[in-house]
Design an enzyme around this catalytic site. Structure first.
Site, short mmCIF file in Angstrom:
data_model
loop_
_atom_site.label_atom_id
_atom_site.label_comp_id
_atom_site.label_asym_id
_atom_site.label_seq_id
_atom_site.Cartn_x
_atom_site.Cartn_y
_atom_site.Cartn_z
N ASN A 89 0.88 -1.18 0.00
CA ASN A 89 0.00 0.00 0.00
C ASN A 89 0.91 1.23 0.00
O ASN A 89 1.51 1.55 1.02
CB ASN A 89 -0.89 -0.02 1.26
N LYS A 97 0.10 4.23 -0.21
CA LYS A 97 -0.55 5.43 0.35
C LYS A 97 -0.32 6.60 -0.63
O LYS A 97 -0.26 6.36 -1.83
CB LYS A 97 -0.04 5.70 1.76
N HIS A 125 -9.30 1.25 5.13
CA HIS A 125 -8.01 1.45 5.78
C HIS A 125 -8.20 2.40 6.97
O HIS A 125 -9.02 3.32 6.91
CB HIS A 125 -7.00 2.03 4.78
N GLU A 155 -6.57 4.82 7.94
CA GLU A 155 -6.41 6.24 7.60
C GLU A 155 -7.69 6.80 6.97
O GLU A 155 -8.05 7.94 7.18
CB GLU A 155 -5.19 6.40 6.67
N SER A 166 3.96 -1.84 10.15
CA SER A 166 5.42 -1.87 10.29
C SER A 166 6.04 -3.21 9.90
O SER A 166 7.01 -3.67 10.52
CB SER A 166 5.84 -1.47 11.71
P1 13P Z 1 3.41 0.63 7.51
O1 13P Z 1 3.91 -0.66 6.95
O2 13P Z 1 4.12 1.82 6.96
O3 13P Z 1 3.37 0.60 9.02
O4 13P Z 1 1.90 0.81 7.01
C1 13P Z 1 1.01 -0.26 7.16
C2 13P Z 1 -0.23 0.06 6.43
O5 13P Z 1 -0.99 0.93 6.80
C3 13P Z 1 -0.50 -0.68 5.19
O6 13P Z 1 -1.80 -0.49 4.75
#
Ligand code: 13P
Length: 248
Positions: A9, A11, A93, A95, A210
């Site tokens: 992802n 983002k 998600h 977010e 992470s």
């Molecule tokens: P990180 O791997 O940067 O922690 O993000 C996880 C995530 O939100 C994947 O959708």
């Protein structure tokens, strides 16, 4: 048996240059692994990613509208995604839930729209640190999943992937321990089995938060962890490729 999936992802990160560099490398890696590699770049890059992905690497969007078409400025419909050859879409998600106020009801509507259009919906769920510390992890996570399961037929589970992403582990460098993650994944599997014992075994449940090359192997060794939804590390070719290789 269910598929191992490693999904990136991006983002709101990356560039056309990253698409052009990374996708051909992932196509090579996809020849060496049984795991499904999925890349979810920002919407403007989907066409180019799809053009480079061939038929082994899947490309997905990070969001979709629950509406079919119309006056919804800024939104992208599921039929537009299928028209471009996308196979997956991330939905719910944390977010989107936290920053864009997506409710469970909206998430359900998006999952239904995606599945009905023939897409695989990657349903993202997870608890905040506050919820975990209050002992509400399973209540929150299973609640976020229940509202979706109640609206899908078991046949539609072939187009459902669940991604458990504890909010406190996203972008923080704090991964859930493999035991913490497995506990939640097992509870999700049991929840699915409450609907259909056999099909519960076929749904891929990914862990996100992470994930990096150095912790992926231990997570993937857990019986109910079927892959990863990777954020930051999916933007770094060597990291993401290493995670893909460890999923076999
Ligand atoms: P990180 O791997 O940067 O922690 O993000 C996880 C995530 O939100 C994947 O959708």
């Amino acid at each position: 048996m269910r598929k191992k999936i490693v999904a990136g992802n991006w983002k709101m990160n990356g560039s056309l240059e990253l698409v052009n560099n990374l996708l051909p490398r992932l196509v090579e890696v996809s020849e060496e692994t049984q795991a499904q590699i999925l890349v979810c770049p920002p919407a403007p890059y989907l066409t180019q990613a799809q053009a480079l992905a061939g038929d082994k690497v899947a490309v997905g969007a990070q969001n979709c509208s629950e509406q079919a078409s119309g006056a919804f400025t800024g939104e992208v419909s599921v039929s537009m995604l299928t028209e471009l050859g996308m196979s997956h879409v991330l939905i719910g998600h944390s977010e989107r839930r936290a920053i864009y106020s997506e409710t469970d009801a909206l998430v359900v509507a998006k999952v239904k729209a995606a599945v009905e259009a023939g897409l695989v919906a990657v349903l993202c769920v997870g608890e905040t640190l506050e919820q975990r510390e209050a002992g509400h992890t399973l209540g929150v996570v299973l609640g976020q999943i229940k509202v979706v399961l109640d609206e899908l037929t078991v046949e539609q589970w072939s187009q459902l992937v669940v991604a458990y992403e504890p909010v406190w582990a996203i972008g923080t460098g704090k991964t859930a321990t493999s035991a913490q993650a497995q506990d939640v994944h097992q509870a999700i599997r049991q929840q699915l089995a409450g609907y259909d014992v056999q099909q519960a075994e076929a749904v891929s449940i990914l862990y996100g938060g992470s994930v990096k090359a150095s912790n992926a192997g231990e997570l993937f060794a857990q019986p109910d962890i079927d892959g990863a939804l990777v954020g930051g590390a999916s933007l770094v070719a060597e990291e993401f490729i290493s995670i893909c290789r460890q999923a076999d």
